[in-house]
Design an enzyme around this catalytic site. Sequence first.
Site, short mmCIF file in Angstrom:
data_model
loop_
_atom_site.label_atom_id
_atom_site.label_comp_id
_atom_site.label_asym_id
_atom_site.label_seq_id
_atom_site.Cartn_x
_atom_site.Cartn_y
_atom_site.Cartn_z
N SER A 10 0.87 -1.24 -0.14
CA SER A 10 0.09 -0.07 0.25
C SER A 10 0.84 1.39 0.02
CB SER A 10 -0.84 0.11 1.20
OG SER A 10 -2.03 -0.67 1.03
N TYR B 87 -3.14 -2.36 -10.56
CA TYR B 87 -3.18 -2.31 -8.64
C TYR B 87 -2.31 -3.26 -7.93
CZ TYR B 87 -4.84 -2.55 -4.18
OH TYR B 87 -4.80 -2.44 -2.73
N LYS C 205 0.45 3.28 -3.04
CA LYS C 205 -0.89 4.02 -3.01
C LYS C 205 -0.44 5.86 -3.13
CE LYS C 205 -3.72 0.75 -1.40
NZ LYS C 205 -4.55 0.12 -0.14
N VAL D 15 1.14 -3.74 3.83
CA VAL D 15 1.10 -5.20 4.25
C VAL D 15 2.33 -5.80 4.28
CG1 VAL D 15 -1.47 -5.26 4.41
CG2 VAL D 15 -0.15 -6.15 2.34
N TYR E 40 -4.28 2.86 7.77
CA TYR E 40 -5.85 2.11 7.84
C TYR E 40 -6.74 2.61 9.04
CZ TYR E 40 -2.69 -0.91 5.06
OH TYR E 40 -1.59 -1.57 4.29
N1 GLU Z 1 -2.02 -5.18 -2.35
C1 GLU Z 1 -2.58 -5.31 -0.99
C2 GLU Z 1 -4.08 -5.51 -0.95
O1 GLU Z 1 -4.72 -5.26 -2.11
C3 GLU Z 1 -2.67 -4.10 -0.34
C4 GLU Z 1 -2.79 -3.75 1.17
C5 GLU Z 1 -2.10 -3.16 1.72
O2 GLU Z 1 -0.73 -3.19 1.67
O3 GLU Z 1 -2.81 -2.42 2.72
O4 GLU Z 1 -4.76 -6.33 -0.30
#
Ligand code: GLU
Length: 309
Positions: free
Chosen positions: A68, A193, A71, A263, A245
């Site tokens: 993430s 993604y 992002k 993650v 999060y």
């Molecule tokens: N690629 C992971 C997912 O979509 C990203 C989640 C993350 O790092 O929060 O679940």
Amino acid sequence: MNMDTIDYQGLLERVCEETRPLAGKGHAADYIPALAEISTDHFGMALIDTKGGLYSVGDADIPFSIQSISKVFTLTLALRELGNEVWSRVGREPSGHPFNSLIQLENEQGIPRNPFINAGALVVADMLLEAHPDPRDKILTFVRMLSANNSILIDERVALSEKRAAHRNAALTHFMKSFGNIGGEVEDVLNLYCNHCSIAMSCIDLARAFRFLAQKGIHQRFEEPVLTFSLTKRLNSLMMTSGLYNESGEFAYRVGLPAKSGVGGGIVAVLPGHFSMAAWGPGLNERGNSLRGIEALDRFTTISGLSIF
Ligand code: GLU
């Protein structure tokens, strides 16, 4: 405080030592099979200050899956291309729900709460697909430029593993498409993604890449600012409110820095005007954030008094 006399290297070493009891604790993300194999014993940190001084400890040069954290790069690209238009399709409020939750989308007509939960990042991926003929390459080139490292790659094995396990992300994308908030093909959005989440970078790469957020949008390798001063402020604000999060409030309370986690166990944090830093420990807590990474950043700001507050 005299910033010229701060012993960043000593701080990193102390924090690494003090958090050693957490080595091996927590669980690597197991819903993406390729991530479950990573040893939770790894730990590294890197910090780069606005004068270019680089400090690091432990596994700071080992590439890991940024997940993430990517992002932030995709949102930066979307803001560069589309400016405030981005906000017609994604919100700016913390979600209070897990990163992959579907629950708010129905009530909120397919507009994700923010660009850092999965739904929001999937919309941003759709924006980049609309704006570029080869957005995957665009993202990779941008990240390499920010990190001054042309060997940064997408880990194809992780991308494939992630794609195979992407049931929730597929559900989110279909659901948003039913509200008209995804213009492209669901398959293309998911591919992009999963690819950008699977970029592999080290703590040193990440600290370098986030430098513009500590420097009002200026990055040494770009002639023009990466983002305007105003958008840089706003991006840091979003990381502060939504970067971890549904643990963003707790992280702000403990650490007091804008940050983004993934993650894969990475967390990148910024003290505007002073430094950008990254920590990596693949053992996660129940909210999907690095257990040792959070503890290390908490200790770093607590011992040094360096935070935005
Ligand atoms: N690629 C992971 C997912 O979509 C990203 C989640 C993350 O790092 O929060 O679940």
